[in-house]
Write a protein that holds these residues in place. Structure first.
Motif, PDB file in Angstrom:
ATOM      1  N   TYR A 285      -3.602  -6.211  -2.924  1.00  0.00           N
ATOM      2  CA  TYR A 285      -4.299  -7.466  -2.640  1.00  0.00           C
ATOM      3  C   TYR A 285      -5.701  -7.353  -3.236  1.00  0.00           C
ATOM      4  CZ  TYR A 285      -0.639  -8.811   0.620  1.00  0.00           C
ATOM      5  OH  TYR A 285       0.571  -9.157   1.179  1.00  0.00           O
ATOM      6  N   GLY A 286      -6.147  -8.377  -3.919  1.00  0.00           N
ATOM      7  CA  GLY A 286      -7.485  -8.367  -4.493  1.00  0.00           C
ATOM      8  C   GLY A 286      -7.614  -7.378  -5.644  1.00  0.00           C
ATOM      9  N   ASN A 287      -8.846  -6.900  -5.878  1.00  0.00           N
ATOM     10  CA  ASN A 287      -9.054  -5.944  -6.973  1.00  0.00           C
ATOM     11  C   ASN A 287      -8.633  -4.540  -6.555  1.00  0.00           C
ATOM     12  OD1 ASN A 287     -11.615  -6.463  -5.404  1.00  0.00           O
ATOM     13  ND2 ASN A 287     -12.216  -4.576  -6.416  1.00  0.00           N
ATOM     14  N   ASN A 288      -7.870  -3.894  -7.400  1.00  0.00           N
ATOM     15  CA  ASN A 288      -7.345  -2.554  -7.135  1.00  0.00           C
ATOM     16  C   ASN A 288      -7.716  -1.604  -8.270  1.00  0.00           C
ATOM     17  OD1 ASN A 288      -4.172  -3.115  -5.324  1.00  0.00           O
ATOM     18  ND2 ASN A 288      -6.277  -3.446  -4.756  1.00  0.00           N
ATOM     19  N   ILE A 289      -7.441  -0.313  -8.052  1.00  0.00           N
ATOM     20  CA  ILE A 289      -7.585   0.672  -9.121  1.00  0.00           C
ATOM     21  C   ILE A 289      -6.218   1.273  -9.407  1.00  0.00           C
ATOM     22  CG2 ILE A 289     -10.010   1.140  -8.629  1.00  0.00           C
ATOM     23  CD1 ILE A 289      -9.120   3.658  -7.117  1.00  0.00           C
ATOM     24  N   THR A 290      -6.176   2.207 -10.376  1.00  0.00           N
ATOM     25  CA  THR A 290      -4.876   2.637 -10.899  1.00  0.00           C
ATOM     26  C   THR A 290      -4.152   3.641 -10.019  1.00  0.00           C
ATOM     27  OG1 THR A 290      -6.057   4.285 -12.183  1.00  0.00           O
ATOM     28  CG2 THR A 290      -5.490   2.227 -13.299  1.00  0.00           C
ATOM     29  N   LYS A 291      -4.887   4.362  -9.179  1.00  0.00           N
ATOM     30  CA  LYS A 291      -4.225   5.389  -8.371  1.00  0.00           C
ATOM     31  C   LYS A 291      -5.025   5.608  -7.099  1.00  0.00           C
ATOM     32  CE  LYS A 291      -6.390   9.343 -10.712  1.00  0.00           C
ATOM     33  NZ  LYS A 291      -6.936  10.066  -9.583  1.00  0.00           N
ATOM     34  N   PRO A 292      -4.432   6.244  -6.091  1.00  0.00           N
ATOM     35  CA  PRO A 292      -5.184   6.479  -4.853  1.00  0.00           C
ATOM     36  C   PRO A 292      -6.414   7.345  -5.106  1.00  0.00           C
ATOM     37  CG  PRO A 292      -2.834   6.852  -4.511  1.00  0.00           C
ATOM     38  CD  PRO A 292      -3.031   6.681  -5.985  1.00  0.00           C
TER      39      PRO A 292
ATOM     40  N   ASP B 241      -3.260  -8.336  10.890  1.00  0.00           N
ATOM     41  CA  ASP B 241      -2.941  -7.117  11.644  1.00  0.00           C
ATOM     42  C   ASP B 241      -2.166  -6.098  10.812  1.00  0.00           C
ATOM     43  OD1 ASP B 241      -4.272  -7.850  13.934  1.00  0.00           O
ATOM     44  OD2 ASP B 241      -2.546  -8.881  14.796  1.00  0.00           O
ATOM     45  N   ARG B 242      -2.535  -5.987   9.570  1.00  0.00           N
ATOM     46  CA  ARG B 242      -1.906  -4.979   8.713  1.00  0.00           C
ATOM     47  C   ARG B 242      -3.004  -4.316   7.892  1.00  0.00           C
ATOM     48  NH1 ARG B 242       2.344  -6.661   4.237  1.00  0.00           N
ATOM     49  NH2 ARG B 242       1.340  -5.281   2.767  1.00  0.00           N
ATOM     50  N   GLU B 243      -2.994  -3.006   7.836  1.00  0.00           N
ATOM     51  CA  GLU B 243      -4.021  -2.317   7.067  1.00  0.00           C
ATOM     52  C   GLU B 243      -3.703  -2.398   5.576  1.00  0.00           C
ATOM     53  OE1 GLU B 243      -4.338   1.651   8.593  1.00  0.00           O
ATOM     54  OE2 GLU B 243      -5.721   1.029  10.174  1.00  0.00           O
ATOM     55  N   ILE B 244      -4.687  -2.859   4.820  1.00  0.00           N
ATOM     56  CA  ILE B 244      -4.528  -3.007   3.377  1.00  0.00           C
ATOM     57  C   ILE B 244      -5.424  -1.984   2.695  1.00  0.00           C
ATOM     58  CG2 ILE B 244      -4.814  -4.575   1.410  1.00  0.00           C
ATOM     59  CD1 ILE B 244      -2.739  -5.526   3.390  1.00  0.00           C
ATOM     60  N   SER B 245      -4.861  -1.127   1.853  1.00  0.00           N
ATOM     61  CA  SER B 245      -5.686  -0.193   1.086  1.00  0.00           C
ATOM     62  C   SER B 245      -6.552  -0.982   0.112  1.00  0.00           C
ATOM     63  CB  SER B 245      -4.807   0.789   0.306  1.00  0.00           C
ATOM     64  OG  SER B 245      -5.597   1.489  -0.640  1.00  0.00           O
ATOM     65  N   VAL B 246      -7.842  -0.696   0.123  1.00  0.00           N
ATOM     66  CA  VAL B 246      -8.718  -1.412  -0.799  1.00  0.00           C
ATOM     67  C   VAL B 246      -8.573  -0.857  -2.218  1.00  0.00           C
ATOM     68  CG1 VAL B 246     -10.365  -1.901   1.034  1.00  0.00           C
ATOM     69  CG2 VAL B 246     -10.755   0.048  -0.455  1.00  0.00           C
ATOM     70  N   PHE B 247      -7.917   0.279  -2.367  1.00  0.00           N
ATOM     71  CA  PHE B 247      -7.738   0.867  -3.700  1.00  0.00           C
ATOM     72  C   PHE B 247      -6.398   0.471  -4.326  1.00  0.00           C
ATOM     73  CE2 PHE B 247     -10.426   4.316  -1.662  1.00  0.00           C
ATOM     74  CZ  PHE B 247     -11.603   3.862  -2.228  1.00  0.00           C
ATOM     75  N   THR B 248      -5.361   0.557  -3.538  1.00  0.00           N
ATOM     76  CA  THR B 248      -4.024   0.345  -4.102  1.00  0.00           C
ATOM     77  C   THR B 248      -3.159  -0.544  -3.213  1.00  0.00           C
ATOM     78  OG1 THR B 248      -3.282   2.376  -3.027  1.00  0.00           O
ATOM     79  CG2 THR B 248      -4.012   2.572  -5.316  1.00  0.00           C
ATOM     80  N   GLY B 249      -3.780  -1.407  -2.420  1.00  0.00           N
ATOM     81  CA  GLY B 249      -3.034  -2.190  -1.434  1.00  0.00           C
ATOM     82  C   GLY B 249      -2.325  -3.412  -1.990  1.00  0.00           C
TER      83      GLY B 249
ATOM     84  N   ARG C  50      -9.120   1.209   4.381  1.00  0.00           N
ATOM     85  CA  ARG C  50      -8.139   0.167   4.671  1.00  0.00           C
ATOM     86  C   ARG C  50      -8.787  -0.981   5.421  1.00  0.00           C
ATOM     87  NH1 ARG C  50      -2.975   4.034   6.031  1.00  0.00           N
ATOM     88  NH2 ARG C  50      -2.969   5.040   3.991  1.00  0.00           N
ATOM     89  N   TYR C  51      -8.599  -2.156   4.857  1.00  0.00           N
ATOM     90  CA  TYR C  51      -9.140  -3.371   5.474  1.00  0.00           C
ATOM     91  C   TYR C  51      -8.045  -4.041   6.293  1.00  0.00           C
ATOM     92  CZ  TYR C  51     -10.780  -8.164   5.986  1.00  0.00           C
ATOM     93  OH  TYR C  51     -11.134  -9.377   6.511  1.00  0.00           O
ATOM     94  N   SER C  52      -8.425  -4.554   7.452  1.00  0.00           N
ATOM     95  CA  SER C  52      -7.464  -5.328   8.245  1.00  0.00           C
ATOM     96  C   SER C  52      -8.204  -6.483   8.895  1.00  0.00           C
ATOM     97  CB  SER C  52      -6.800  -4.449   9.308  1.00  0.00           C
ATOM     98  OG  SER C  52      -7.774  -3.967  10.213  1.00  0.00           O
ATOM     99  N   GLN C  53      -7.474  -7.491   9.246  1.00  0.00           N
ATOM    100  CA  GLN C  53      -8.076  -8.634   9.930  1.00  0.00           C
ATOM    101  C   GLN C  53      -7.153  -9.092  11.050  1.00  0.00           C
ATOM    102  OE1 GLN C  53      -8.614 -11.267   6.604  1.00  0.00           O
ATOM    103  NE2 GLN C  53      -6.530 -12.069   6.726  1.00  0.00           N
ATOM    104  N   SER C  54      -7.767  -9.513  12.155  1.00  0.00           N
ATOM    105  CA  SER C  54      -6.975  -9.875  13.333  1.00  0.00           C
ATOM    106  C   SER C  54      -6.600 -11.347  13.335  1.00  0.00           C
ATOM    107  CB  SER C  54      -7.754  -9.537  14.600  1.00  0.00           C
ATOM    108  OG  SER C  54      -8.998 -10.211  14.587  1.00  0.00           O
ATOM    109  N   LEU C  55      -7.223 -12.135  12.449  1.00  0.00           N
ATOM    110  CA  LEU C  55      -6.899 -13.557  12.345  1.00  0.00           C
ATOM    111  C   LEU C  55      -6.591 -13.869  10.884  1.00  0.00           C
ATOM    112  CD1 LEU C  55      -9.857 -14.926  14.503  1.00  0.00           C
ATOM    113  CD2 LEU C  55      -7.452 -14.825  15.197  1.00  0.00           C
ATOM    114  N   SER C  56      -5.856 -14.925  10.671  1.00  0.00           N
ATOM    115  CA  SER C  56      -5.514 -15.305   9.307  1.00  0.00           C
ATOM    116  C   SER C  56      -6.736 -15.837   8.572  1.00  0.00           C
ATOM    117  CB  SER C  56      -4.413 -16.360   9.311  1.00  0.00           C
ATOM    118  OG  SER C  56      -4.201 -16.826   7.992  1.00  0.00           O
TER     119      SER C  56
END
Lengths: 231, 220
Positions: free
Chosen positions: A45-52, A35-43, A148-154
């Motif tokens: 978690y996982g693969n990110n890039i250098t700036k928004p 239940d938290r929005e994760i930026s897929v670019f700079t969040g 932004r990716y989010s998930q309602s369950l773990s």
């Protein structure tokens, strides 16, 4: 080239720690908050890039498709500057497009079950998309945009017994497909927006053709006028 | 014929021209499917002559699936036809090669991350080859990619999940890539260039339209 099809894939995979820039060999799934929005670019978690992600003064982005893992209530939201694109009817915040409506990959299952030795870890259902991003989402010159990716369950089995396998973490992903207009084509995209015409490669081409035809007609008229004046 | 639909399929386990199968050692590096030295190759880089125009219309690569990591699946198992690791301990949450495909024109990568850094390209998960009920595309290459006369072009595959495969040579079908393009040659390449100048999409229908317009303007 001034009109380019572009893609970005995010997954909660990292070779060390929770996130890494770009991708690495044999990365493994990491836990993602619920239940938290994760930026897929700079969040982080996982693969990110250098700036928004942002458009310059001479760029125009059209987001054409987005998708997310369907497994654990995954959803993906588009944010332009500080405004979320998908809202509830009462104009309150929501998670965005559910992965079950726009699954990534297409054909994946919404269920993960199995045992430590099972060779198949889902129930075999192939989900297709019930959602298409029409109309597209425009990112105007100078705007910052985010997915932004989010998930309602773990996605960790210790916190989510439905995953069925103890001691595991589920890999989840999100995907976006967009077209980047740059230079003159970005100017045309802005012009189309002003005219209320959908911004897509066909209409940008149509606008160019119209300009060329107008210039040709003007040149012909000028030549005819010059010929008439000479007589 | 002056407009020809063309395809090229690359398989990491073939040895035509290159003489060498791809191994798990090459994972993590971008390999040219034409002259990368692994899998089936051709004799020289792909390039257009002064009288050719190439339109790349589709690219695809072996898909991957997102599963559960670490010791969940028995060694040697598969998930929807994709390997999950030769041993139980190697499962990482990905089934398959985690492969991406990038187009390069001369020295420029076509697909970029939003921070303007060249990325690995289109994921096989988004544009799978082969396509199946389990793996369907959510990407289409539109607008198409144009290779102008005199340019060199390449298609490069990068895969990351080497631990899903037994160390050593890959087997047929483990990692494949597919490209579909149309080659315009001679007069049709000139028309393709003209269409490009006019801002009209280069495709067989529009080339035919331009020819018809020329014929009509000559009063035939």
């Amino acid at each position: 080239m001034s009109m380019r099809s572009q893609v970005y894939e995010w997954a909660n995979l990292s070779t060390s720690g929770n996130f890494m820039l770009r991708r690495g060999l044999n990365a493994t799934a990491v836990a993602v908050p619920v239940d938290r929005e994760i930026s897929v670019f700079t969040g982080q978690y996982g693969n990110n890039i250098t700036k928004p992600a942002e458009t310059t003064a001479t760029q125009f982005v059209v987001i054409e498709d987005l998708a997310a893992s369907a497994y654990v209530g995954g959803a993906v939201q588009v944010v332009i500057n500080t405004t979320s694109y998908f809202q509830n009817p009462d104009v309150t915040q929501q998670a965005g497009v559910p992965g079950t409506a726009s699954p990534y990959p297409r054909g994946s299952s919404d269920t993960v079950t199995g045992t430590a030795t099972a060779s198949n870890v889902d129930n075999g259902v192939q989900l297709l998309n019930a959602f298409e991003l029409t109309p597209d989402v425009y990112v105007l010159p100078g705007q910052v945009w985010d997915m932004r990716y989010s998930q309602s369950l773990s996605n960790v089995s210790a916190d989510n017994g439905a995953l069925g396998v103890t001691g595991s973490t589920l890999a989840v992903a999100a995907f976006v497909k967009y077209t980047l207009y740059d230079g003159p084509d970005a100017l045309i995209a802005n012009k189309l927006l002003e005219l209320g015409v959908t911004v897509n490669p066909n209409n940008v081409d149509w606008y160019k053709r119209t300009l060329i035809e107008q210039q040709s007609a003007a040149a012909s008229a000028a030549a005819a006028a010059a010929a008439g004046g000479a007589q | 014929m002056s407009m020809r639909s063309q395809v090229y399929e690359w398989d990491a386990a073939r040895t035509n021209v290159s003489g060498t199968e791809m191994t798990t050692t090459q994972f993590g590096s971008a390999l040219s499917i034409f002259v990368g030295g692994f899998g089936n190759n051709i004799t020289k880089p792909a390039e257009t002559t002064a009288t050719q125009f190439c339109v790349i219309e589709d690219i695809a690569v072996t898909p991957s699936a997102f599963t559960m990591n670490a010791g969940d699946i028995a060694g040697g198992s598969s998930y929807r036809g994709l390997p999950t690791g030769p041993t139980t301990q190697d499962s990482t949450g990905i089934a398959g090669p985690r492969a991406y495909v990038q187009i390069r024109i001369n020295t420029t990568d076509y697909f970029l991350d939003p921070d303007n850094v060249g990325n690995d390209g289109v994921p096989g998960t988004a544009s799978p080859y082969p396509r199946s009920v389990n793996f369907q595309p959510c990407f289409n290459l539109y607008p198409d990619v144009y290779v102008l006369p005199g340019q060199t072009w390449d298609v490069r595959v990068t895969a990351y999940q080497s631990n899903n495969y037994t160390a050593g040579d890959l087997s047929a079908g483990d990692l494949q890539c597919f490209v579909k393009y149309t080659l315009y040659d001679g007069p049709d390449a000139l028309i393709a260039n003209k269409l490009l100048e006019m801002g009209i999409s280069v495709n067989p229908g529009n080339v035919d339209w331009y020819k018809r317009t020329l014929i009509q303007s000559q009063g035939m």
